[in-house]
Motif scaffolding. Structure first.
Motif, PDB file in Angstrom:
ATOM      1  N   GLN A   1       6.275  -3.366  -0.218  1.00 52.16           N
ATOM      2  CA  GLN A   1       6.880  -4.296   0.950  1.00 52.16           C
ATOM      3  C   GLN A   1       8.093  -3.918   0.988  1.00 52.16           C
ATOM      4  OE1 GLN A   1       6.102  -8.728  -0.061  1.00 52.16           O
ATOM      5  NE2 GLN A   1       7.874  -9.111   1.252  1.00 52.16           N
TER       6      GLN A   1
ATOM      7  N   VAL B   1      10.098  -9.277  -5.651  1.00 50.09           N
ATOM      8  CA  VAL B   1      10.351  -8.907  -4.139  1.00 50.09           C
ATOM      9  C   VAL B   1      11.732  -9.066  -4.300  1.00 50.09           C
ATOM     10  CG1 VAL B   1      10.332  -9.552  -1.864  1.00 50.09           C
ATOM     11  CG2 VAL B   1       8.074  -9.051  -2.939  1.00 50.09           C
ATOM     12  N   PRO B   2      12.321 -10.342  -4.607  1.00 44.54           N
ATOM     13  CA  PRO B   2      13.783 -10.766  -4.426  1.00 44.54           C
ATOM     14  C   PRO B   2      14.711  -9.892  -5.388  1.00 44.54           C
ATOM     15  CG  PRO B   2      12.429 -12.721  -5.558  1.00 44.54           C
ATOM     16  CD  PRO B   2      11.597 -11.756  -4.792  1.00 44.54           C
TER      17      PRO B   2
ATOM     18  N   GLN C   1       5.892 -12.785 -11.265  1.00 39.95           N
ATOM     19  CA  GLN C   1       5.518 -11.868 -10.363  1.00 39.95           C
ATOM     20  C   GLN C   1       6.133 -12.146  -9.207  1.00 39.95           C
ATOM     21  OE1 GLN C   1       1.435 -12.419 -11.397  1.00 39.95           O
ATOM     22  NE2 GLN C   1       1.401 -10.213 -12.005  1.00 39.95           N
ATOM     23  N   THR C   2       6.495 -13.612  -8.661  1.00 39.36           N
ATOM     24  CA  THR C   2       7.144 -13.538  -7.546  1.00 39.36           C
ATOM     25  C   THR C   2       8.625 -13.330  -7.454  1.00 39.36           C
ATOM     26  OG1 THR C   2       7.515 -16.009  -8.273  1.00 39.36           O
ATOM     27  CG2 THR C   2       5.647 -15.318  -6.666  1.00 39.36           C
ATOM     28  N   ASP C   3       9.136 -13.025  -8.660  1.00 38.93           N
ATOM     29  CA  ASP C   3      10.471 -12.472  -8.688  1.00 38.93           C
ATOM     30  C   ASP C   3      10.793 -11.169  -7.930  1.00 38.93           C
ATOM     31  OD1 ASP C   3      11.583 -14.638  -9.800  1.00 38.93           O
ATOM     32  OD2 ASP C   3      11.539 -14.198 -11.744  1.00 38.93           O
TER      33      ASP C   3
ATOM     34  N   PHE D   1       3.348  -0.773 -13.307  1.00 37.29           N
ATOM     35  CA  PHE D   1       2.133  -1.147 -12.539  1.00 37.29           C
ATOM     36  C   PHE D   1       2.041  -2.199 -11.703  1.00 37.29           C
ATOM     37  CE2 PHE D   1      -2.198  -2.326 -12.521  1.00 37.29           C
ATOM     38  CZ  PHE D   1      -2.830  -1.186 -11.875  1.00 37.29           C
ATOM     39  N   ASP D   2       2.632  -3.285 -12.541  1.00 38.76           N
ATOM     40  CA  ASP D   2       2.605  -4.662 -11.803  1.00 38.76           C
ATOM     41  C   ASP D   2       3.340  -4.754 -10.442  1.00 38.76           C
ATOM     42  OD1 ASP D   2       1.280  -7.066 -12.212  1.00 38.76           O
ATOM     43  OD2 ASP D   2       2.991  -7.851 -13.317  1.00 38.76           O
TER      44      ASP D   2
ATOM     45  N   GLN E   1       9.410  -0.781   2.552  1.00 38.86           N
ATOM     46  CA  GLN E   1       9.264  -0.670   3.913  1.00 38.86           C
ATOM     47  C   GLN E   1      10.667  -1.329   4.604  1.00 38.86           C
ATOM     48  OE1 GLN E   1       5.856  -2.836   5.600  1.00 38.86           O
ATOM     49  NE2 GLN E   1       5.660  -1.438   7.383  1.00 38.86           N
ATOM     50  N   THR E   2      10.978  -2.574   3.992  1.00 41.00           N
ATOM     51  CA  THR E   2      12.119  -3.063   4.625  1.00 41.00           C
ATOM     52  C   THR E   2      13.490  -2.258   4.588  1.00 41.00           C
ATOM     53  OG1 THR E   2      11.132  -4.867   3.878  1.00 41.00           O
ATOM     54  CG2 THR E   2      13.303  -5.147   4.490  1.00 41.00           C
TER      55      THR E   2
ATOM     56  N   ALA F   1      -0.569  -5.269   0.618  1.00 38.99           N
ATOM     57  CA  ALA F   1      -1.090  -6.318  -0.054  1.00 38.99           C
ATOM     58  C   ALA F   1      -2.509  -6.456  -0.758  1.00 38.99           C
ATOM     59  CB  ALA F   1      -0.825  -7.524   0.883  1.00 38.99           C
ATOM     60  N   ASN F   2      -3.212  -5.375   0.021  1.00 37.58           N
ATOM     61  CA  ASN F   2      -4.597  -5.358  -0.363  1.00 37.58           C
ATOM     62  C   ASN F   2      -4.659  -4.345  -1.864  1.00 37.58           C
ATOM     63  OD1 ASN F   2      -6.357  -7.249   1.191  1.00 37.58           O
ATOM     64  ND2 ASN F   2      -5.526  -6.036   2.962  1.00 37.58           N
ATOM     65  N   PHE F   3      -3.637  -4.016  -2.038  1.00 34.67           N
ATOM     66  CA  PHE F   3      -3.746  -2.873  -3.418  1.00 34.67           C
ATOM     67  C   PHE F   3      -4.405  -1.799  -2.880  1.00 34.67           C
ATOM     68  CE2 PHE F   3      -4.366  -7.450  -4.574  1.00 34.67           C
ATOM     69  CZ  PHE F   3      -3.125  -7.423  -5.493  1.00 34.67           C
TER      70      PHE F   3
END
Lengths: 529, 366, 316, 410
Positions: B114, B87-88, B83-85, B106-107, B117-118, B134-136
């Motif tokens: 994020q 964003v990159p 899941q940390t992939d 969905f995930d 917005q960038t 981040a708070n869904f």
């Protein structure tokens, strides 16, 4: 084919066909070490041939080559006159060679029968192990050679003597005609040794050839017909037992006359430094190893503990050094009880310890010489700030001082201990343990496997410690060492001190005591027990 | 052995040096086919299921391939391992100047919230979700297009099939019990199951619907185990809503000789036990999203009630809704073809009723 | 309380026993492999990777040739090949066997997905058609026995094979010459070597056997219980098999008993639709159970004496 | 069980004859094996790629591009790639240290992943439940909570080993699964599940988050909005961890004792070191590093506890990192950078060369094989001039070696 290089003492000429084993110009080198340097070795059929030499002379390497465990770099082997191609033990076994190793090649969890037939198991259809036939065949062998064994016993449950018997039966089971016995008596009591020699003579009478590796000259003179002497990887002599003497063999083994006595002034014992009262402890296999040991060592004296190895000496030293727990009894250092304190606490109270296993316990081989010189004192105020942060400069300075003082031959203090010779490794331990100015010094086999020069050095140092007022407890398997260094001798047998003797006690009497005989004045053991 | 290995090494070195020279001559880019609009670059980021999930990641990729072929766009894919992939991976395409970056699943809602917005000037699309903080909590993003499906409508149609068959006692072992295996208790899955349950009960009020979750979207043995346990409880129709994992349920049904229902794509080929499949045309949705970004064309009836209409000229849009009415969801008849006439009638009736807005299947499992 | 009653209620039907046997067998094959390998003195934590490789190549071969037997063979060979790497690295090169095992598991996880992409591009790998899967076999007559029949005689072919292998391996290990030698090698390789037994050959054989068995388990997983390959589909089963081997004190029958316990856990987990307990708690249980065993609370488990120690001749 | 030989190059340089040349060699020698292993891995990896009709050079170019922003084909932004590498590297340093400290004591901690997860859970609990605390207290609390949780979890394996002799490899494997399922339980239907989320916890409070290296806004930096650079200050925590490791191992009696236990338990016992206590302490430290890694990632990157069930491989990559880094602090940092770059590069390789990022795991395994088997050593022995048996025993303890001879093989 290489022709054998004539060696300085050329063997008594023998008809090649009568030779059971003829090893010619065998070479085996490890990096940095030539273990066998053009070795010629001949054994006649039906003789007991002793192969003698100091630890590390290359005897075991030579025999491992004969047995196929190690590949030689060069040289030829003839067995019964024929060039033999030995690639592994399997080939050696096929040629009728059997070997009883110094460290038994037995599997504790298997039965005696399984151990004996391993590699030559009788089977029924479908590769099924035939236990009935194993029992029957071992029974036959046992009867023929008078070597009684129960094939269904678990090997791990047998005493050492019976284990060795199983090893011999194992070799005979494979139909060996040539038996290699590597230091067979090291672990045996004198009675067991006598019994073994009886068996060996019986085997010789039955036409077997026996190669007997030993560095115990009396045994060699007792059992062998001929002798080959090795020194530093080379054969230095071929002798006929009947015409030689202990001194001659010893001279060949070490290359010069062995210095038997250490020059020392009479002891000047002070007050009791170390007192042991009714100490008992169990061995690793959880059987009683110490059965009530009591003695005292005074300041400025050396108490030697004599005994056949495995009679509790190792356990005694371990309990005193704090690496083994006593189950009962007391240890007093200068009158204060230190029983079952941790090794660190005991050391900090002034007991130093030269362990018997230099490479396994006394040193961390991959540590530098400097680091090894603080082993066991790494948390002392001298080397660690608040017992935690090491003071590297203090350690280095200490190392430099000891290297100079004890003549440790090392390129730098940062060199790994592994790279040093055995003698210099031992000097690291000796330096470390002596330089901390102990009250008591436990020295266990302090010169085992060390070259002559280092032995002399270490002996002098031990005496110097005594003269400095240290109480020294010396354990050694070498009676000569015990007798020449000790001021008093305690004889240990089966976990007890059976007798206290004077330093001048004749070797014969000590030998008797060490083997459980001569208990005329068994008062000591009563006190102990 | 030894020499062989040396040779292999040597060979490897030679090949390593030689191959790029050859390959340098023939660099490949996507394309071909009938180009109708300007060439845009589309990046697709899968969720952790990866492209071979036999489910929506794969379908989304199929849609991208179709767009490459039909629209002449250039498509690239990144598969996420963790899941940390997310964003990159999303950032990678956005930073490379891709015109449209599609997040599958969905995930990825938080990550998309994020990154979108960038890169406010990059178009994003997300399947089955909408950007959140981040708070869904949902956050509106003008540059993000959410692709939603009315899975409950497809679920209701196949639920009708199961319910009517059960009522008619035309299932292999008529017991009045049917079941569903879900991959995880998340909205896209539960919408399917909710519709299924609702419609089956409507067709046969006495029916019992077992629902189990495998907590896995990939491992077929997990779903086959759950399906088997449901068969043990009497179920003789199982609806899989668990992607690749669910294929195990279809297979288990085949082995037990009961009926199964496929999901997302037409799964009749997976096992003979598959009587119908509930369709969710992620491929169509993906294609439609790409086409919209390319030329501004909108899919038919895409708009949910209450949503502002899309502005084709600025490519500004927040949501496409795919339902029965616009063909974004549906069903396919597989190995029970044709369906018994009363079943077919019931399905068609419900289909029409839903399209007409007379029936509204629920979104949550009761 | 309610949950407990529901779980107990499951035992009234043969289904849960059937599943237990199926899942237990899936674990049994690699566990038997582990027993053989470790009995010979080579620590093997790589069953996971060997199984995964087998699972992958079974599907690849089955899809390519539409022949389930060939596919199973390919899977077995693939598992064996991974084992061969482990064997060469840890026997020939005296590598640390745990590092090698970890590397096998990593390479299997990476390589299968890498090859998946290389072979099938980003296309789907596809599913194997039912007629090309390892069949379930109903044993005639016996399957009609009430209750017992559905449990034991309506199983997948591999289940029967695994049970036969279990019996065979148990006999080989403890009744035959080969088994005696294998155990000797694992307990005291120098002793075996000096008795003329080729330590390396036996160890290679044992490690490769563990790969063959794990490969078969992989095929069972991907084209028996399932019909396709998914990345990392073994999902720790090789590690559970490792635990079962330790649990079973390095004996085939003990390992089988442990496999059945773990299989039962999975069988109960399958009923998550009706059990009101967090499935995540249920998933933790086998591992916690293993830890309890390892902690010595259920009797100590002692490995073969030379397990994990590379053998170097002439070095006692 | 043989433990991996962990050369103690940090404590002792192997310079026997201090000539300038040999000194240079002595400094380079520790690098030889790791560099050779990496080379071996890349060569074999290339063969694998080529054998499956891939373009090895393009694959490696795009790996380098993704990892370090060099050799880029498609105009990837160098700064962004370096930032991505740093993101991967940050936890890898800490988990690498975790595995390394265990290796030093002769322990094999396969459980770094589980300890990392436990650290993340603890950090999340503190960061969420105590979210009202001021950042100055909260942030350290989060990191400490993670460290303690990891330490406790690692220590559990240590206690099991010390008290019952249960092998740490097996116990830590089992503990990994327990941790991962526990985290799943907490965030899916459990007490930590965020409202609106289905497999994640709420994010930790802002005060519990490690700041990024560049401020989080959309000002342009290196041509990109600053917020794309996800690299965070956790890297300083990691480097601080490496410094602590260096200090413990090299400058404290504890480090001395840990290594002594790993080298020879008998020698350690002789030296008055409690082997059991050292095992427990080592596993506590090991778990602490891994737990801190979990806390750092949570606090600096993911902010929420998410489901990482065996998708995240940080704890397993750590084994390769520590072995490649030869269990030294600097080595671990360098190896973590390498593997961080490989993981970051895998993404670009997949996009640009159409080679699955899973090649990275193949390379990692090859590095492990090469290091474990020490193929390089065997290559050396096969040089024809030596003419010695390749099965030369590593230890000559039981050998019939002429005493007094210098220089045994080390």
């Amino acid at each position: 084919m290489t022709t054998p290089t004539p060696s300085p003492a050329s063997p008594a000429s023998a008809d090649t066909a009568s030779l059971a084993v003829d090893m010619r110009s065998i070479v085996k080198a490890w990096p940095g070490v030539v273990a066998n340097d053009h070795v010629n070795f001949e054994v006649r059929r039906g003789e007991i041939h002793a192969l003698v030499g100091e630890n590390g002379a290359g005897k075991t390497t030579l025999m491992n080559i004969l047995y196929g465990l190690i590949r030689r770099d060069a040289g030829d082997i003839f067995v019964n006159g024929k060039l033999a191609h030995i690639q592994g033990p399997r080939d050696a076994i096929a040629l009728g060679i059997g070997m009883v190793h110094q460290h038994f090649m037995l599997i504790p969890v298997l039965t005696v029968g399984e151990n004996i037939v391993l590699g030559r198991e009788p089977t029924t259809a479908g590769d099924i192990y035939d236990a009935a036939r194993v029992r029957q065949e071992i029974g036959e062998l046992s009867r023929r050679y008078g070597l009684t064994l129960n094939p269904d016993d678990k090997m791990g449950d047998l005493p050492v003597g019976l284990q060795q018997r199983a090893e011999i039966v194992k070799v005979l089971y494979r139909g060996a005609e040539i038996l290699i016995m590597d230091e067979p008596t090291g672990v045996l009591t004198p009675q067991e040794t006598t019994e073994l020699f009886h068996v060996l003579r019986g085997l010789r009478a039955g036409g077997k050839t026996i190669i007997f590796i030993s560095h115990k000259l009396k045994e060699v003179l007792d059992i062998s017909d001929r002798i080959t002497v090795m020194r530093r990887g080379k054969v230095v002599g071929h002798l006929i037992t009947a015409t030689t003497t202990e001194q001659e063999i010893a001279r060949l083994m070490v290359g010069r006359d062995v210095l038997l006595r250490v020059d020392k002034a009479p002891a000047n014992p002070g007050p009791v430094a170390l007192a042991v009262e009714g100490l008992t402890a169990a061995s690793d296999s959880n059987v009683p190893a110490l059965r009530g040991v009591s003695f005292e060592v005074r300041q400025g004296e050396i108490l030697g503990i004599a005994g056949v190895e495995g009679n509790g000496q190792s356990e005694l030293i371990e309990v005193l050094a704090g690496t083994r727990k006593a189950s009962s009894g007391r240890v007093l250092l200068g009158g204060k009880e230190i029983t079952n304190l941790s090794a660190r606490a005991i050391r900090s109270r002034g007991i130093s310890h030269i362990p018997e296993d230099r490479r396994g316990a006394g040193l961390v081989l991959n540590y530098s010489v400097a680091d090894n010189l603080v082993l066991g004192r790494q948390r002392s105020a001298r080397f660690a700030w608040n017992g935690f942060v090491l003071m590297l400069n203090a350690i280095l300075a200490w190392a430099k001082r000891l290297i100079a003082e004890f003549d440790i031959r090392t390129p730098t203090p940062e060199t790994r201990a592994r790279a040093l010779s055995g003698g210099n490794q031992q000097k690291i331990i000796v330096a470390r343990e002596m330089a901390s100015e102990p009250l008591v010094l436990l020295a266990s086999q302090p010169t085992r496997g060390v070259d002559i020069g280092a032995i002399e050095f270490i002996h002098r140092r031990i005496v110097a410690q005594r003269d400095h007022g240290v109480a020294v407890l010396l354990v050694s398997a070498e009676l000569d060492e015990i007798r020449s260094l000790s001021d008093r001798i305690a004889v240990m047998y089966e976990g007890r001190i059976v007798s206290f003797e004077a330093a001048e006690t004749p070797e014969e009497r000590l030998g008797l005591l060490m083997t459980g005989g001569g208990r005329a004045d068994a008062a000591a053991s009563k006190v102990a027990g | 052995m030894r020499h062989l290995r040396f040779r292999f090494l040597a060979l490897g070195v030679v090949l390593m040096l030689a191959v790029p020279l050859v390959a340098a001559c023939g660099s490949t880019t996507g394309g071909g086919g009938t180009t109708t609009g300007k060439t845009i670059k589309v990046g697709l980021v899968t969720d952790t299921g990866g492209l071979n999930d036999k489910s929506f990641n794969h379908l989304a990729y199929t849609g991208l391939l179709k767009a490459e072929h039909d629209l002449g766009v250039r498509g690239d894919v990144l598969q996420s391992v963790t899941q940390t992939d997310y964003v990159p991976n999303l950032t990678h395409f956005a930073a490379q100047g891709y015109d449209l970056v599609i997040a599958v699943g969905f995930d990825m809602q938080v990550a998309l919230g994020q990154v979108s917005q960038t890169f406010p000037n990059t178009h994003f699309a997300i399947i089955d979700g909408s950007p959140t903080d981040a708070n869904f909590n949902p956050v509106p993003r003008a540059n993000v297009l959410s692709l939603f499906f009315r899975e409950q409508e497809a679920g209701a149609l196949v639920g009708t099939v199961a319910g009517v068959l059960e009522k008619d006692q035309k299932t292999p072992k008529p017991t009045g019990v049917i079941s569903a295996v879900g991959g995880q208790k998340i909205p896209p899955v539960d919408r399917y199951i909710a519709g299924y349950q609702w419609a089956a009960k409507m067709a046969d009020p006495s029916i019992k619907v077992l629902v189990g979750y495998s907590n896995d979207f990939t491992d077929p043995t997990k779903c086959s185990g759950i399906a088997n346990s449901q068969f043990g409880q009497g179920s003789d129709v199982v609806f899989q809503v668990a992607g690749g994992c669910g294929n195990g349920a279809l297979q288990a049904a085949g082995q037990k000789g009961v009926y199964s229902i496929g999901v997302d794509a037409d799964q009749g080929f997976v096992d003979k036990s598959v009587i119908v499949s509930a369709l969710k045309k992620v491929d169509v949705a993906t294609f439609d999203a790409i086409k919209f970004i390319q030329d501004g064309s909108l899919p038919p009836d895409y708009q949910a009630t209450g949503e502002a209409p899309c502005v084709a000229s600025t490519r500004s849009c927040t949501e496409f809704l795919f339902n029965l009415k616009n063909g974004g969801v549906g069903y396919a008849v597989d190995n029970l073809n044709p369906l018994p006439s009363d079943v077919q009638t019931a399905v068609t009736n419900l289909e029409n009723a839903i399209k007409a807005g007379q029936q509204t299947p629920p979104e949550t499992v009761s | 309380m309610n949950a407990l009653l529901i779980i107990l209620g499951l035992f009234k039907s043969p289904d849960v026993y059937h599943s237990t046997l199926t899942y237990g067998t899936l674990l049994l094959l690699p566990a038997l492999g582990g027993v053989i390998s470790e009995r010979s003195g080579v620590v093997n934590i790589a069953m996971e990777g060997m199984m995964l490789t087998g699972a992958f190549f079974a599907v690849v071969a089955d899809l390519a040739w539409h022949n389930v037997w060939l596919a199973v063979l390919v899977a077995i060979i693939a598992g064996g090949f991974m084992a061969l790497i482990h064997a060469v690295v840890s026997i020939r090169y005296h590598a640390d066997q745990i590092v090698s095992g970890v590397a096998i598991n990593i390479v299997a996880a990476g390589l299968t997905v890498f090859l998946l992409n290389q072979f099938y591009g980003v296309q789907e790998i596809g599913s194997v058609a039912p007629q090309f899967l390892i069949p379930n076999i109903k044993v005639p007559v016996l399957d009609a026995i009430p209750f017992i029949g559905p449990i034991f005689f309506e199983q997948n072919l591999v289940v029967y094979i695994a049970i036969i292998l279990l019996v065979a391996i148990n006999i080989i290990l403890f009744r035959t010459r080969l088994g005696l030698r294998l155990r000797a090698v694992g307990e005291h390789p120098s002793a075996a070597d000096t008795a003329g037994i080729n330590v390396y050959t036996l160890r290679y054989g044992a490690v490769i056997a563990s790969g063959l068995l794990s490969g078969l388990a992989g095929a069972f997983l991907s084209i028996g219980l399932s019909n396709t390959f998914v990345p990392n589909m073994t999902d720790g089963r090789g590690y559970i098999a490792l635990a079962a081997m330790i649990f079973g004190k390095w004996t085939p029958l003990g390992a089988f008993a442990a496999c059945l316990i773990f299989g039962l856990g999975q069988a109960i987990y399958d009923n998550t639709s009706i059990i009101p307990i967090s499935p995540y708690f249920l998933s933790m249980l086998p591992y916690i159970l293993t830890l309890v065993v390892l902690a010595g609370l259920v009797g100590r488990s002692i490995p073969p004496a030379a397990d994990g120690i590379p053998y170097e001749p002439g070095n006692e | 069980m043989a433990t991996p030989s962990a050369p103690t190059t940090e404590r002792t340089a192997s310079a026997d004859t201090p000539t300038p040349l040999s000194r240079v060699i002595a400094y380079l020698r520790p690098m030889g094996t790791p560099l050779g292993s990496v080379l071996f891995a890349f060569v074999v990896g290339a063969i694998v790629v080529v054998a499956t009709r891939g373009n090895a050079l393009l694959a490696y170019e795009s790996l380098a591009c993704g990892g370090f922003g060099i050799f880029c084909q498609n105009g990837e932004n160098t700064a962004l790639q370096l930032s991505n590498t740093l993101v991967f590297t940050t936890p890898l340093i800490l988990t690498g240290l975790a595995v390394a400290v265990a290796f030093r004591a002769g322990l094999f901690n396969i459980g770094a992943e589980g300890q990392l997860v436990m650290g993340a859970i603890a950090a999340a609990v503190v960061g969420i439940k105590l979210g009202t605390w001021p950042a100055l207290i909260l942030l350290p609390s989060v990191l400490i909570a993670g460290t303690l949780a990891g330490a406790a979890y690692g220590g559990l394996a240590g206690v099991l080993k010390a008290v019952t002799g249960a092998h740490e490899v097996v116990t830590t494997i089992m503990l990994n699964y327990v941790a991962l399922w526990a985290s799943r339980y907490l965030i899916i239907g459990g007490p930590l599940q965020a409202p609106g989320a289905f497999n994640a916890s709420p994010p930790v409070a802002a005060g519990a988050q490690l700041p990024r290296l560049v401020p989080l806004n959309n000002n342009l930096l290196f041509g990109l909005p600053q917020s794309v650079f996800t690299a965070y200050t956790g890297i300083f925590v990691s480097l601080f961890g490496a410094a602590i490791y260096f200090f413990i191992m090299r400058r404290t009696a504890l480090g001395y004792e840990i290594t002594a236990v790993g080298q020879s338990q008998r020698a350690a016992r002789y030296a008055g070191i409690s082997v059991r206590r050292t095992i427990v302490v080592t596993m506590l430290i090991s778990g602490a590093f891994a737990g801190l890694a979990g806390a750092v990632v949570l606090s600096g990157l993911s902010h929420s506890l998410v489901d990482t069930y065996f998708q995240d491989t940080t704890g397993f990559d750590a084994i390769a990192v520590s072995l490649l880094g030869q269990n030294t602090a600097i080595g671990v940092v360098l190896a973590a950078i390498l593997f961080g770059a490989l993981h970051a590069g895998g993404q670009v390789m997949e996009a640009d060369a159409q080679i699955s990022h899973n090649l990275v795991f193949v390379l990692e395994a090859l590095v492990l094989f090469s290091l474990a088997a020490n193929f390089l050593r065997t290559f050396k022995f096969r040089l024809p001039a030596f003419g010695r048996s390749p099965t030369q025993p590593a230890e000559l303890e039981a050998q019939d070696v002429v005493v007094g001879a210098a220089d045994e093989p080390g």
